[in-house]
Enzyme design. Sequence first.
Site, short mmCIF file in Angstrom:
data_model
loop_
_atom_site.label_atom_id
_atom_site.label_comp_id
_atom_site.label_asym_id
_atom_site.label_seq_id
_atom_site.Cartn_x
_atom_site.Cartn_y
_atom_site.Cartn_z
N SER A 26 0.85 -1.18 0.00
CA SER A 26 0.00 0.00 0.00
C SER A 26 0.89 1.24 0.00
O SER A 26 1.75 1.38 0.86
CB SER A 26 -0.87 -0.05 1.26
OG SER A 26 -1.62 1.12 1.38
N LYS A 85 -1.07 -0.84 -4.40
CA LYS A 85 -2.30 -0.11 -4.05
C LYS A 85 -1.92 1.33 -3.78
O LYS A 85 -0.99 1.60 -3.01
CB LYS A 85 -2.93 -0.77 -2.83
CG LYS A 85 -3.82 0.11 -1.96
CD LYS A 85 -4.61 -0.74 -0.98
CE LYS A 85 -4.81 -0.03 0.35
NZ LYS A 85 -5.59 -0.83 1.31
N LEU A 86 -2.62 2.25 -4.43
CA LEU A 86 -2.36 3.67 -4.23
C LEU A 86 -3.45 4.26 -3.36
O LEU A 86 -4.64 4.06 -3.62
CB LEU A 86 -2.35 4.42 -5.57
CG LEU A 86 -1.38 3.93 -6.65
CD1 LEU A 86 -1.51 4.82 -7.89
CD2 LEU A 86 0.06 3.93 -6.14
N LYS A 87 -3.05 5.00 -2.35
CA LYS A 87 -4.02 5.75 -1.56
C LYS A 87 -4.45 6.96 -2.39
O LYS A 87 -3.59 7.63 -2.99
CB LYS A 87 -3.36 6.23 -0.27
CG LYS A 87 -3.05 5.09 0.69
CD LYS A 87 -4.34 4.56 1.28
CE LYS A 87 -4.07 3.60 2.40
NZ LYS A 87 -5.34 3.07 2.95
N ASP A 141 -7.30 3.04 -3.04
CA ASP A 141 -8.03 3.03 -1.76
C ASP A 141 -8.32 4.46 -1.34
O ASP A 141 -7.40 5.27 -1.16
CB ASP A 141 -7.16 2.34 -0.70
CG ASP A 141 -7.87 2.24 0.65
OD1 ASP A 141 -9.06 2.61 0.75
OD2 ASP A 141 -7.22 1.78 1.62
N ASN A 172 -10.39 5.29 1.40
CA ASN A 172 -10.69 5.46 2.83
C ASN A 172 -11.82 6.46 3.08
O ASN A 172 -11.66 7.38 3.88
CB ASN A 172 -9.43 5.89 3.60
CG ASN A 172 -8.43 4.78 3.77
OD1 ASN A 172 -7.33 4.85 3.22
ND2 ASN A 172 -8.77 3.74 4.50
N GLU A 221 -11.31 0.87 -3.53
CA GLU A 221 -11.65 0.46 -2.17
C GLU A 221 -12.29 1.60 -1.40
O GLU A 221 -11.74 2.71 -1.37
CB GLU A 221 -10.36 -0.01 -1.49
CG GLU A 221 -10.54 -0.56 -0.11
CD GLU A 221 -9.21 -1.01 0.50
OE1 GLU A 221 -8.17 -1.01 -0.20
OE2 GLU A 221 -9.20 -1.35 1.69
N ASP A 232 -14.14 -1.92 2.67
CA ASP A 232 -13.24 -2.15 3.80
C ASP A 232 -13.96 -1.68 5.07
O ASP A 232 -14.61 -2.48 5.75
CB ASP A 232 -11.91 -1.39 3.56
CG ASP A 232 -10.99 -1.32 4.78
OD1 ASP A 232 -11.26 -2.02 5.77
OD2 ASP A 232 -10.00 -0.56 4.75
N LYS A 274 -10.32 -7.49 7.26
CA LYS A 274 -9.38 -7.12 8.31
C LYS A 274 -9.91 -7.68 9.62
O LYS A 274 -10.96 -7.24 10.10
CB LYS A 274 -9.29 -5.59 8.44
CG LYS A 274 -8.47 -4.91 7.37
CD LYS A 274 -8.45 -3.43 7.64
CE LYS A 274 -7.68 -2.69 6.56
NZ LYS A 274 -7.98 -1.24 6.60
N GLY A 321 -4.45 -4.66 5.78
CA GLY A 321 -3.41 -4.48 6.80
C GLY A 321 -3.66 -3.20 7.56
O GLY A 321 -4.30 -2.27 7.06
#
Length: 375
Positions: free
Chosen positions: A141, A167-169, A194, A196, A219, A244, A268, A296
Amino acid sequence: MENVAAPVAVEAVELIRIHLPLVAPFRTSFGTETRRDVLLVHVLAGDTEGWGECVAMQEPLYSSEYVAAAQRVVMDHLLPRLLAEPVTAQQVARVLEPVRGHRMAKAALEAAWLDAQLRRENRSFAQALGAVRDRVPSGVSVGIMASIPELLDAVAGYREQGYVRIKLKIEPGWDVEPVRAVRERFGDIPLQVDANTAYTLDDAQHLARLDEFGLLLIEQPLPEEQVLAHAKLARTVRTPICLDESIVSAVVAAEAIEMQACSIVNIKPGRAGGYLEATRIHDLCVDRGVAVWCGGMLETGIGRAANLALAALPGFTLPGDTSASDRYFREDVTAPFVLARDGTIAVPTGAGIGVEVRRDVIDGLATSTETVRPG
Ligand code: NPG
């Protein structure tokens, strides 16, 4: 997991807080982590012991749970219930059920009980959870960076190390262009993003601009309570939606899948209240034909060991965020997990979490230790 174990006769529970610096700051849409403030649970039970790690962060930014509150709820509400009489790991969740929420705190306790029980039985987490692989492919990530060149350098470094998927935030203002740049530079690599929870349904058209990059998934684009909005978004964007933060239990997973809010689930254990609920989410997703992967939470080796066992279950068909220890820490509290050149990490085979816990390192990093005994 069948419930045939004898209860764990706990003599003492140590709650140890440690500060563990990260090798580099990790920036997401919800904040920047520069070190981990981790609550470790150490169960002492006669000839066996168990370790659990609470994934709650220092501040309540990813989830409403945070580490100081987790420690308080463990001390004041969870341990008094759990130490009232000896229980098996399989009974922990039921005993703690009257306490609402606090899944990360509960998960840490259940993990420690499970570790103690499995060490006593000389069985590994992998065996107990139903693992079918001895190595798992590992993704990495990549946090939000100050500039695109910096991002490309970071991704190049991880590719050289062998990580099989990136994976790119993302967040508003850091999405289409960084993804485009990574695609242009690295070609057809397995790539996902992702958010968030950083977007709203009003951003649907904007998020659809990511479709041209052939991502594995996007995500958690929307707030965690907005499962139905994800179903609406899934009708606008072609990139598969993965949830998630929203997936806090197998029941919620079942509803989200039925609503067609996601076609992929990030599992998770901490977020879902433990490894046993995590396996139930896995089983349900396999049953519904939904792919899963293991998320994670910047775990130390204690949580990472158990995550690797989980990620070896048959339904984990996408690489997870089970990166090597050196992605995050210069020195870990266990023997480090190492990425092989083929981008896989070995699943621990020893009893319980199956990895040596370095008590001397823990003691060196400890900021507080509390010991609780039954009665
Ligand atoms: O590899 O452990 C890891 C981190 C993977 O990006 C990652 N975790 O939102 O999934 C996430 C994110 C996270 C980081 C979540 C810190 C919570 C705290």
